[in-house]
Design a protein around this motif. Structure first.
Motif, short mmCIF file in Angstrom:
data_model
loop_
_atom_site.label_atom_id
_atom_site.label_comp_id
_atom_site.label_asym_id
_atom_site.label_seq_id
_atom_site.Cartn_x
_atom_site.Cartn_y
_atom_site.Cartn_z
N TRP A 136 0.82 -1.21 0.00
CA TRP A 136 0.00 0.00 0.00
C TRP A 136 0.85 1.26 0.00
N TYR A 152 -6.19 -0.57 -4.17
CA TYR A 152 -6.20 -0.72 -2.72
C TYR A 152 -7.47 -0.12 -2.11
N ALA A 153 -7.96 0.98 -2.67
CA ALA A 153 -9.21 1.55 -2.18
C ALA A 153 -10.35 0.54 -2.32
N GLY A 154 -10.37 -0.17 -3.45
CA GLY A 154 -11.37 -1.21 -3.64
C GLY A 154 -11.24 -2.33 -2.63
N PHE A 156 -9.85 -2.15 0.38
CA PHE A 156 -10.24 -1.64 1.69
C PHE A 156 -11.77 -1.57 1.81
N ALA A 157 -12.44 -1.20 0.73
CA ALA A 157 -13.90 -1.13 0.75
C ALA A 157 -14.51 -2.51 0.95
N VAL A 158 -13.95 -3.51 0.24
CA VAL A 158 -14.44 -4.88 0.41
C VAL A 158 -14.23 -5.36 1.83
N ALA A 160 -13.90 -3.57 4.55
CA ALA A 160 -14.77 -2.84 5.47
C ALA A 160 -16.19 -3.42 5.45
N CYS A 161 -16.70 -3.74 4.27
CA CYS A 161 -18.05 -4.32 4.17
C CYS A 161 -18.10 -5.70 4.82
N LEU A 206 -7.91 -5.06 7.87
CA LEU A 206 -7.54 -3.79 7.24
C LEU A 206 -6.06 -3.49 7.45
N THR A 225 -13.35 -13.16 3.79
CA THR A 225 -14.69 -13.18 3.22
C THR A 225 -15.29 -14.59 3.31
#
Length: 236
Positions: A136, A152-154, A156-158, A160-161, A206, A225
């Motif tokens: 990162w 990386y933003a994607g 992190f979003a995954v 977080a969800c 994260l 996941t």
């Protein structure tokens, strides 16, 4: 390491027609899924063990009433009860521990410049614009809105969800099946802290994603996941 490098390369070759330049990243996701499939029988056993531990709660409550003023004696009695009923309080940790070697293999593969005395060709693979061997901090050099930064933003979003869903799932499970009823006296030493931390475990992913090579981060995200979905199915 060369054996595992060859395995990833072969999987990437098979997935090349579908995923193009991101075939190696898809191969890592597939590799993670295969590892989780191998560990799944142990996860099912851990779920059965968890249900057995819940069934022991009335007996544990009785021990707590009997030995509530002596924490050491209470802890010993609870452990003896688990042994008599052939229920391991640590059974749920085994599936996670068995995945650690696979994580470190990927970490090493995408952190080494050479594999088997030759240049590590895996480092040339990317997920979209982000090198699988990069981190990162490397992506930040190109800016948050750069190609690698968006990857990386994607991720992190995954995470977080998935973490939010895992948090709600853990809270719901703990509310429906409290491990230690608060009204029954002192808790087994250390159990309260572990119980309070459990709903937040998914959020630690994260931190892991931010500090390891992208290939290892993909393993962690896929495995986390899988774990949350698996828990939702096995513990329903």
């Amino acid at each position: 390491m060369s054996v595992f490098a060859t395995l990833v390369e072969r999987l990437a070759d098979l997935l090349q027609p579908l995923f193009g330049a991101s075939a190696a990243a898809a191969a890592i996701v597939l590799f993670t899924a295969l590892v989780r499939l191998l560990v799944h029988p142990l996860s099912r056993a851990a779920a059965r063990g968890q249900k057995a531990r819940i069934a022991l709660q009335p007996k544990i409550a009785e021990l707590r009433r009997k030995h509530g003023k002596n924490p050491e004696k209470l802890q010993r009695a609870v452990l003896e009860l688990h042994a008599e009923e052939k229920v391991s309080p640590l059974a749920g940790l085994l599936p996670g521990l068995l995945q650690v070697p696979a994580f470190f293999v990927l970490y090493h593969l995408f952190s080494s410049d050479t594999i088997g005395g030759r240049a590590n060709e895996l480092l040339g693979h990317e997920l979209f614009a982000a090198p699988l061997g990069g981190r990162w901090t490397d992506a930040l050099q190109g800016g948050l809105l750069g190609g690698a930064g968006l990857v990386y933003a994607g991720l992190f979003a995954v995470v977080a969800c998935v973490a939010a869903f895992g948090y709600r799932l853990s809270k719901r499970m703990m509310a429906a099946n409290p491990v230690v009823p608060a009204a029954e006296g002192p808790q087994v030493p250390g159990l309260g802290a572990v119980t309070r931390a459990m709903p937040f475990l998914s959020f630690f992913t994260l931190v892991t994603v931010a500090v390891v090579p992208l290939a290892a981060a993909l393993y962690v995200v896929t495995s986390t996941t899988w774990s949350v979905v698996e828990r939702a199915v096995l513990y329903r």
